[in-house]
Scaffold this motif. Structure first.
Motif, mmCIF file in Angstrom:
data_model
loop_
_atom_site.group_PDB
_atom_site.id
_atom_site.type_symbol
_atom_site.label_atom_id
_atom_site.label_comp_id
_atom_site.label_asym_id
_atom_site.label_seq_id
_atom_site.Cartn_x
_atom_site.Cartn_y
_atom_site.Cartn_z
ATOM 1 N N GLY A 200 0.834 -1.697 -0.352
ATOM 2 C CA GLY A 200 -0.107 0.155 -0.019
ATOM 3 C C GLY A 200 1.183 1.256 0.044
ATOM 4 O O GLY A 200 0.121 2.308 0.074
ATOM 5 N N PHE A 201 2.277 1.302 -0.013
ATOM 6 C CA PHE A 201 2.676 2.380 0.822
ATOM 7 C C PHE A 201 4.172 2.309 0.144
ATOM 8 O O PHE A 201 4.813 0.521 0.193
ATOM 9 C CB PHE A 201 2.274 3.215 1.813
ATOM 10 C CG PHE A 201 3.254 2.310 3.124
ATOM 11 C CD1 PHE A 201 4.777 2.736 3.418
ATOM 12 C CD2 PHE A 201 2.594 1.783 3.413
ATOM 13 C CE1 PHE A 201 4.719 1.790 3.914
ATOM 14 C CE2 PHE A 201 2.918 0.797 4.598
ATOM 15 C CZ PHE A 201 4.146 1.438 5.001
ATOM 16 N N GLY A 202 5.070 2.980 -0.072
ATOM 17 C CA GLY A 202 6.630 2.601 0.235
ATOM 18 C C GLY A 202 7.118 2.633 -0.736
ATOM 19 O O GLY A 202 8.856 2.775 -0.856
ATOM 20 N N LEU A 203 7.313 2.983 -1.881
ATOM 21 C CA LEU A 203 8.164 2.754 -3.451
ATOM 22 C C LEU A 203 8.737 4.036 -3.146
ATOM 23 O O LEU A 203 7.770 5.410 -3.395
ATOM 24 C CB LEU A 203 7.065 2.133 -4.450
ATOM 25 C CG LEU A 203 7.584 0.581 -4.570
ATOM 26 C CD1 LEU A 203 6.320 0.017 -5.626
ATOM 27 C CD2 LEU A 203 8.538 -0.093 -4.769
ATOM 28 N N THR A 204 9.985 4.174 -3.585
ATOM 29 C CA THR A 204 10.000 5.892 -4.722
ATOM 30 C C THR A 204 10.185 5.335 -5.949
ATOM 31 O O THR A 204 10.218 4.354 -6.588
ATOM 32 C CB THR A 204 11.221 5.950 -3.906
ATOM 33 O OG1 THR A 204 11.879 4.739 -4.241
ATOM 34 C CG2 THR A 204 11.570 6.076 -2.277
ATOM 35 N N SER A 205 10.249 6.654 -6.914
ATOM 36 C CA SER A 205 9.612 6.692 -8.506
ATOM 37 C C SER A 205 10.340 7.834 -8.881
ATOM 38 O O SER A 205 10.324 9.119 -8.450
ATOM 39 C CB SER A 205 8.716 6.309 -9.082
ATOM 40 O OG SER A 205 8.394 5.932 -9.998
ATOM 41 N N THR A 206 10.772 8.199 -10.070
ATOM 42 C CA THR A 206 10.652 9.472 -11.132
ATOM 43 C C THR A 206 9.986 9.741 -11.686
ATOM 44 O O THR A 206 8.859 8.531 -11.997
ATOM 45 C CB THR A 206 12.377 9.114 -11.744
ATOM 46 O OG1 THR A 206 12.038 8.218 -12.789
ATOM 47 C CG2 THR A 206 13.012 8.709 -10.364
ATOM 48 N N LEU A 207 9.727 10.982 -12.330
ATOM 49 C CA LEU A 207 8.663 10.806 -13.283
ATOM 50 C C LEU A 207 8.652 9.897 -14.309
ATOM 51 O O LEU A 207 7.744 9.695 -14.861
ATOM 52 C CB LEU A 207 8.707 12.565 -13.823
ATOM 53 C CG LEU A 207 7.945 13.974 -12.955
ATOM 54 C CD1 LEU A 207 8.027 14.328 -13.741
ATOM 55 C CD2 LEU A 207 6.565 13.633 -12.747
ATOM 56 N N ASP A 208 9.326 9.504 -14.716
ATOM 57 C CA ASP A 208 9.705 8.718 -15.763
ATOM 58 C C ASP A 208 9.025 7.224 -15.587
ATOM 59 O O ASP A 208 7.927 7.327 -16.655
ATOM 60 C CB ASP A 208 10.504 8.994 -16.980
ATOM 61 C CG ASP A 208 10.788 10.267 -17.281
ATOM 62 O OD1 ASP A 208 10.367 10.325 -18.174
ATOM 63 O OD2 ASP A 208 11.992 11.466 -17.432
#
Length: 703
Positions: free
Chosen positions: A572-580
């Motif tokens: 349900g949560f916890g990931l990081t990411s970039t726009l692309d």
């Protein structure tokens, strides 16, 4: 293209994704917006038929003169000819000579297929089969039937299921398909009719989705004519019926000075058609009485042709609005940094980063800035889970305890006794996987509840040193807040979905997500743990005080979950990411589950995820209504109706979306083949109208 590449086209052969009979339109296969085929509904000339000034052969000639490709007959205009083979052969010859396809026969006056009387149902089936044989004789592939009956909606549906299944089986032997229209009474409830058709899909039953006909109940119980006392929302109803649509009735009554139909928003209705990649027949039907029939038909056809083409959303004016909006957001009292990326029709049409990712360190917001996406993790978890659904590993209505026995004996809160001790009772029904995906499982999530909160605090579910199995064990010790299916309550249900993936796939959730979803899409920067060499690109998080000042949170505190190795890998949560990276995910969804040659999901699975699964009976939805006129699918909010006023978040009916606790946002707009991602790291969640302002800039909504 949008969600479903394979369109549900009415008059051909082959299997469509939902099991219906369909044909591939070559233009659709090539990724182009195909022009629809227009048919003329015979009811458009009902005045002329009833007055004796026109017969069915005259109608065929008129349709030919007006340039239509097909015709839709109404049974009552040649009721006494249903078994007259000479007449039917002449009808076929006349339409063939005019180059017109006989699209369907709309059957009325043939008895109630939903009657409580078995004898009446049998008689109705027999009469409908006469019309099926007539349709076969004239070369029409289908007949339209009505889901009328007596009793409760559930009783009518049960009777219709039995009789229409029998009718469809026998009609199929004739090569005739059964199509049900929203055409009076409970059949004008889109959810009711969609469920009926869904249950009949093995018999290739489809829907005829009518732009009008949404009155569920009239005065004195009348089916027609009397004033309407209960009306279904037309846009929600169309959205619910379109996935099953064999044909669409494009109806009009009146026209304003601009040529628009004032009683219905054609722009929204055509958005809905495009949101579900509808490319079947558009049946033109004029039902007004202020214009001559031909003029009314011509105006209705012109209106349909006006609204069918897709106009660009991100125009130069939209770019200017977006630039000024993002710059305004980073003004004093706004945010430290913000970035946005938009794709339309497979091409990047907008990018901008404004302000600072790290204000103290004077690091500007950039395209490769890493953001904590919090609940935007949920749609990725749903994707992993639905891959297993596609593989036949489970059904959405399977009990959760079948896979997670730790939850087999969960109880439901039932008040407190005289001594203040919590009472519980057995669930009315088992918690299902569908409940997990739509947040109706019943899990209590720490809200203001004097009896449950101490139990929840003792269970310590938000201590992230446990495993997914450990979380399930803790949740099992807390009574459910409500019986499964009865309310909508945001909470740990998607973490339990992650455990389902783990149990069903037989590998750790993060491993499955990485190997089956993220790596195939090339999403290398979407992860739980950010290695030290990448941490300089992580945006700081900011807390906004009541007076509008921003406090930059210490990175060691704000980033703790992602810069320290964790055993817990929540869904349900916890990931990081970039726009692309996140845009890659969104583009896969709008493209029907595939991107760059990698198929992650089937088109029909994406459509299922983007379909509302919340019944109208689920009236308690905490803050979900703040998202707009939405329902909820499989870990997405789904826009069911257009905004009711200018203060509501703008968007297209049929879009699906979600956001994150740090005010991030993404959405998929299938009608316009558009995907948008907005990154910011602001707490508390969007209290300054970021999402509404960004959406208004995209769509040009009135302030």
């Amino acid at each position: 293209m949008g969600i479903l590449l394979a369109s549900l086209v009415f008059s051909a052969c082959g299997d469509a994704p939902d099991g219906s009979v369909a044909e591939q339109n070559p233009a659709v296969e090539q990724g182009k917006a195909a022009e629809p085929r227009y048919s003329l509904g015979q009811w458009s000339f009902h005045r002329e038929h009833f007055s004796g000034d026109m017969n069915t052969f005259d109608f065929i000639a008129a349709a030919d003169e007006m340039g239509f490709a097909g015709v839709e007959y109404v049974s009552q205009f040649f009721q006494d000819q249903v078994e007259n083979t000479a007449f039917l052969d002449s009808l076929r010859q006349a339409s063939e000579a005019a180059g017109l396809e006989n699209v369907m026969i709309l059957v009325d006056g043939a008895g109630n297929l939903g009657s409580s009387d078995p004898a009446e149902r049998s008689r109705s089936i027999a009469v409908h089969l006469q019309w099926a044989r007539a349709a076969q004789r004239i070369g029409s592939p289908a007949i339209r039937v009505n889901a009328h009956g007596d009793g409760t909606p559930a009783e009518i549906k049960a009777a219709c299921l039995e009789s229409i299944a029998q009718l469809a089986r026998e009609a199929r032997e004739l090569g005739i398909r059964i199509v049900i229209e929203n055409h009076g009474g409970i059949s004008n409830n889109g959810a009711w009719l969609a469920d009926l058709v869904e249950q009949l899909k093995d018999y290739e039953v489809g829907s005829l989705a009518d732009f009008d006909n949404w009155c569920i109940a009239r005065e004195n119980g009348e089916l027609w004519g009397a004033p309407c006392v209960e009306e279904y929302n037309r846009y929600q109803g169309m959205l619910e019926l379109i996935p099953y649509a064999a044909s669409v009735s494009v109806k009009a009554f009146n026209f304003d000075a601009a040529g628009e139909e004032p009683s219905m928003d054609y722009a929204v209705l055509f958005d809905i058609l495009h949101a579900r990649d509808y490319n079947g027949w558009l049946g033109i039907e004029y039902e007004g009485d202020k214009l001559p029939s031909r003029e009314g038909i011509e105006n209705t056809l012109a209106l349909a042709k006006k609204h069918w083409p897709r106009q660009p959303v991100i125009t130069p004016a939209a770019v200017a609005r977006l630039d000024s909006t993002l710059e305004a957001f980073v003004a004093p009292g706004g945010v430290a940094g913000i970035s946005a990326l938009i794709y339309e029709k497979g091409e990047e049409v907008y990018f901008k980063a404004a302000g600072d990712a790290d204000r103290a360190g004077k690091v500007p917001m950039a395209r490769n800035t890493i953001a904590q996406i919090y609940s935007m993790t949920k749609p990725l978890t749903a994707t992993a889970l639905m891959q297993l659904y596609e593989a036949g590993k489970f059904s959405l209505d399977d009990p959760v305890a079948q896979y997670i026995p730790e939850l087999a004996n969960v109880r439901v809160y039932a008040g407190v006794d005289a001594a203040g001790k919590v009472k519980t009772e057995a669930p009315k029904r088992p918690m299902t996987i569908r409940d997990l995906t739509r947040h109706t499982a019943g899990f209590y999530n720490g809200g203001d509840h004097p009896a449950l909160k101490p139990i929840w605090e003792a269970a310590d579910t938000r201590n992230y040193t446990h495993t997914l199995t450990g979380l399930a064990e803790k949740l099992a010790s807390i009574p459910l807040l409500f019986h499964p299916g009865e309310q909508w309550e945001y909470g740990p249900a998607v973490d339990v979905q992650a455990l389902l993936v783990e149990r069903i796939a037989g590998v750790p959730f993060d491993e499955y997500l990485r190997t089956k979803v993220l790596d195939p899409l090339g999403m290398q920067e979407t992860r739980y743990f950010v290695p030290e060499e990448d941490r300089a690109r992580m945006s700081s998080a900011y807390q906004r005080a009541a007076d509008g000042t921003l406090v930059q949170m210490p990175d060691a505190e704000a980033h703790a979950f992602n810069i320290n190795a964790q055993v817990f890998t929540p869904g349900g949560f916890g990931l990081t990411s970039t726009l692309d990276d996140y845009m890659t995910f969104a583009r896969m969804l709008v493209n029907g589950g595939s991107l760059n040659g990698k198929q992650i999901l089937k088109p029909e699975t994406v459509q299922l995820m983007a379909t509302n699964h919340l019944a109208d009976s689920v009236t308690q939805r905490i803050w979900l209504p703040s998202k707009g006129q939405v329902g909820f699918g499989i870990d997405f909010a789904v826009r069911m109706r257009p905004p009711v006023d200018a203060q509501e978040n703008p968007g297209s009916v049929g879009e699906f979306f979600w956001d994150g606790a740090a005010s991030t946002l993404f959405w998929v707009d299938p009608a316009n083949d558009l995907t948008a991602v907005l990154f910011v790291q602001l707490f508390p969640y969007d209290q300054i109208g970021l999402h509404r302002g960004f959406r208004a800039a995209v769509y040009g909504a009135n302030e």
